[in-house]
Write an enzyme that holds these catalytic residues in place. Structure first.
Site, PDB file in Angstrom:
ATOM      1  N   SER A  10       0.935  -1.241   0.001  1.00  0.00           N
ATOM      2  CA  SER A  10      -0.460   0.054   0.410  1.00  0.00           C
ATOM      3  C   SER A  10       1.491   1.636   0.020  1.00  0.00           C
ATOM      4  CB  SER A  10      -1.194   0.333   1.393  1.00  0.00           C
ATOM      5  OG  SER A  10      -0.188   0.196   2.281  1.00  0.00           O
ATOM      6  N   ASP A  11       0.314   2.805  -0.504  1.00  0.00           N
ATOM      7  CA  ASP A  11       0.877   3.453  -0.096  1.00  0.00           C
ATOM      8  C   ASP A  11       0.760   3.798   1.307  1.00  0.00           C
ATOM      9  OD1 ASP A  11       2.725   6.214  -0.815  1.00  0.00           O
ATOM     10  OD2 ASP A  11       1.292   6.914  -1.985  1.00  0.00           O
ATOM     11  N   CYS A  12       1.360   5.142   1.298  1.00  0.00           N
ATOM     12  CA  CYS A  12       2.217   5.149   3.275  1.00  0.00           C
ATOM     13  C   CYS A  12       0.554   5.961   3.873  1.00  0.00           C
ATOM     14  CB  CYS A  12       2.891   5.631   3.032  1.00  0.00           C
ATOM     15  SG  CYS A  12       4.499   4.996   2.661  1.00  0.00           S
TER      16      CYS A  12
END
Length: 707
Positions: free
Chosen positions: A241-243
């Site tokens: 996932s993106d952060c």
């Protein structure tokens, strides 16, 4: 080590873990499991244009500048340098048991999103607006990062293609925005580079975006992740996932009600690794029956497959890479080459190249003239030395020419702004103009004006631009320079399109420098004074303004980028001048001479080029395609092949460019790629086959027909 062997070892290891231990491995800051001799590991690392955020490293031009090279081989070399320095750092950090963030072997680069709108702040992290160029450069960069040595059966680094998919702003809305794209735009524009990264480059990781795409969050998007990525394309690596994107499920997108539900949704859709904190709720999701042990094991197996492929649990030849390779002479030479190939000459009335013997005094003016920040873009490392444009010019002319300097204005703050710590210097700039024979004016932006949400330091913290205008204080400075009547060269340091209409009418020459890297000022001076000829080409369209563009939030490709734009740009995609006068003498299809053959096996085009000037130049041969007799083709034309070519002064060179079979197809409204026209026209030249390019260059593309 083959993937099958790595997966088998990963499976055996994961089967020895408790569910609690497995849960601890699915977070970006994975926990140690001492009883199994597994050290802690932080998955988060960055290498967009050099090893980032981990100390000293060779720093290349920002990604958009790398794209302006139109040079696959260069991107491969840059990837190799980053991988070598990344391994060297990992080797040393591991000796000191430093396993903190930015110290690992899993790099969350490259960014292969399509730069569809010039207002997007993160567009300079990408390879521009064209799917073919982005895909080709991305494949080369990934190969460089992951290693292409058949004698070493391990990944050198693990690359990551991000942000999957349909992601390019607005930054201020990214946590709750739903990017809607029809099937044609999806498969014609937004997905091709990712498909090539998976199928051709075998990228080890894919990162999901913050936003939703067609209703589903990108980090739990069944259509993208299950049906397309792992289904159609056969992706075997891990998904990250993106952060803090999974936290957005319940806090912003409102598709779940709690962190526990968000973790379960992401895991069940195939998001193996969480950059953020939501996977701290994995055990709750497991105990409530929302996620199964088999699902948790599968994600852990994928992650440990990557770690085994990197050779983390045994000695590999990469472990012997010494720290001395970091910022070594050979690597700095690649960075200098990258800067040289990235700079685009947009206008030249004959003033360039400068002859320092003709000048006693040169004025260098502008907020970016002596700015280190304007060299580096974002996601950068630390250089042991920086060379600004001012310093590059001073070093080049030495004591032979007096260089006068004025900052002229702040980057964006006005006189009287309480945040401004500098005096208004327009009068100083006017004085420098008055006492100079020629002026180098350095305007533009830096990461404080275009970048990621929250990272910018100006009043608009979104990271995006509201329009294409320079800040008012810089526009006032430009007026002062124009009013002086002195010939001036505009050096635009920015990662995106800026309205340069006024400068186009008044400047003697214009150079697009992008963010040219830590020592880019030296290369700028070399180009200004003719040591080398500029050779970059625009990887994006430079518009006059945004008046003709759709709303920023509209993800339809209608009237966006050179393939669909119906207006006349200031400077078109693919355009860039040199100091020479090369031309295409002839072009011929030498294989795949019929449409049926070309659509099955691809084609080759042999091109003869002539440089009838006295200057050795590098040119970029570009081939564009348009399928005739179908409603499914893009409105204008599309890049399908390119090659950078060295053309010695007065010589003729012949090159052959391959064109992939897929370039003889089009995408229909349902997203299917097919050949349904009656012929394809190929346009061969040094830029697009459009009227504006012909007007600027005085050259017309050679047309070939495949029927």
């Amino acid at each position: 080590m083959t993937r099958e062997e790595a997966r088998q070892r990963a499976t055996e290891l994961v089967n020895r873990m408790t569910v609690e231990e497995i849960a601890g491995q699915l977070k970006y800051d994975a926990e140690a499991i001492e009883r199994l001799d597994i050290p802690e590991y932080n998955w988060w690392n960055e290498g967009l244009h050099g090893v980032a955020r981990a100390g000293v490293a060779t720093m290349f031009p920002q990604a958009i500048g790398m794209a302006a090279s139109f040079d696959d081989e260069l991107l491969l070399e840059e990837g190799k340098v980053i991988a070598t320095e990344g391994r060297a750092k990992y080797n040393e950090y591991s000796k000191h048991e430093d396993r903190d963030i930015y110290k690992g072997l899993t790099y969350w680069s490259p960014n292969i999103n399509i730069f569809r709108d010039p207002r997007w702040g993160r567009g300079h992290e990408t390879y521009g607006e064209d799917p073919y160029l982005t895909g080709s450069l991305g494949v080369s960069f990934i190969h460089g990062l992951q290693g292409d040595d058949d004698d070493v059966p391990y990944l050198k680094l693990a690359a990551c293609a991000k942000h999957f998919a349909v992601h390019s702003g607005p930054e201020s809305m990214r946590h709750f925005f739903d990017a809607k794209a029809n099937s044609k735009d999806l498969y014609e524009t937004y997905l091709p580079a990712f498909e090539r990264a998976v199928r051709e480059a075998k990228v080890e990781s894919v990162m999901g975006a913050y936003n939703r795409t067609n209703g589903e969050p990108c980090c739990a998007n069944r259509e993208l992740m299950v049906n397309i990525l792992r289904g159609k394309w056969g992706f075997e690596g891990h998904f990250v996932s993106d952060c803090w994107a999974i936290r957005d499920f319940h806090e912003e997108h409102k598709v779940t009600r709690s962190a526990e539900e968000s973790a379960a949704l992401a895991l069940n859709t195939g998001c193996d690794l969480n950059c953020g904190c939501t996977y701290q709720k994995i055990l709750d999701a497991y105990r409530s029956g929302r996620v199964s042990l088999d699902t948790l094991k599968e994600s852990a197996v994928r992650l440990f497959t990557t770690r085994f492929l990197l050779g983390m649990f045994e000695h590999t030849p990469y472990d012997d890479i010494p720290y001395e390779v970091v910022e070594c002479r050979e690597h700095l030479a690649v960075a200098e080459r990258a800067a040289r190939e990235s700079i685009v000459l947009l206008k030249n009335n004959g003033l360039l190249p400068l002859d320092k013997k003709q000048y006693h005094t040169i004025g260098v003016i502008g907020p970016n003239a002596n700015s280190r920040r304007a060299l580096i873009g974002n996601y950068y490392g630390t250089s042991s030395r920086y060379i600004t444009v001012l310093e590059g010019i001073q070093d080049y002319v030495g004591d032979d020419v007096r260089v006068l300097y004025s900052e002229g204005s702040h980057l964006f703050l006005e006189k009287g702004d309480p945040l401004s710590k500098m005096h208004h210097r327009l009068s100083e700039a006017a004085t420098v103009c008055e006492h100079s024979e020629v002026v180098v004016l350095c305007l533009g932006l830096d990461e404080t004006l275009e970048g990621e949400q929250g990272d910018t330091g100006n009043s608009d913290a979104s990271g995006d631009k509201r329009n294409l205008l320079l800040p008012l204080c810089q526009r006032k400075l430009l007026e002062v320079v124009i009013k002086s009547g002195k010939p001036y060269i505009l050096c635009m340091m920015a990662g995106s399109a800026i309205d340069m209409t006024e400068a186009d009418q008044s400047a003697a020459a214009i150079l697009q420098l992008w963010y040219p890297g830590a020592r880019g000022g030296k290369t700028v001076a070399d180009i200004l004074f003719g040591e080398i000829s500029p050779s970059g080409k625009l990887p994006v369209t430079l518009y006059h303004d945004t008046d003709e563009l759709p709303e920023f939030t509209d993800y339809s490709m209608k009237n966006r980028t050179y393939r669909y734009f119906t207006g006349t740009p200031l400077y078109p995609f693919g355009y860039g001048l040199t100091y020479g006068s090369a031309k295409v003498v002839s072009a011929k299809v030498t294989s795949g001479e019929t449409l049926a053959e070309a659509a099955r096996d691809g084609a080759e085009v042999t091109v003869t080029l002539c440089n009838d000037s006295t200057v050795t130049v590098e040119e970029v041969v570009q081939i564009y395609a348009h399928m005739n007799g179908t409603m499914n083709e893009v409105p204008n034309h599309r890049l399908c092949a390119y090659q950078r070519v060295l053309l010695p002064a007065g010589e003729t060179v012949t090159v052959t460019l391959p064109i992939r079979a897929s370039e003889f197809t089009v995408v229909d409204e349902e997203g299917n790629r097919r050949t349904d026209g009656d012929s394809v026209t190929l346009f061969v030249g040094f830029g697009q086959p459009d009227g504006r390019t012909e007007e600027l260059t005085g050259q017309r593309s050679v047309q070939l027909h495949v029927q």
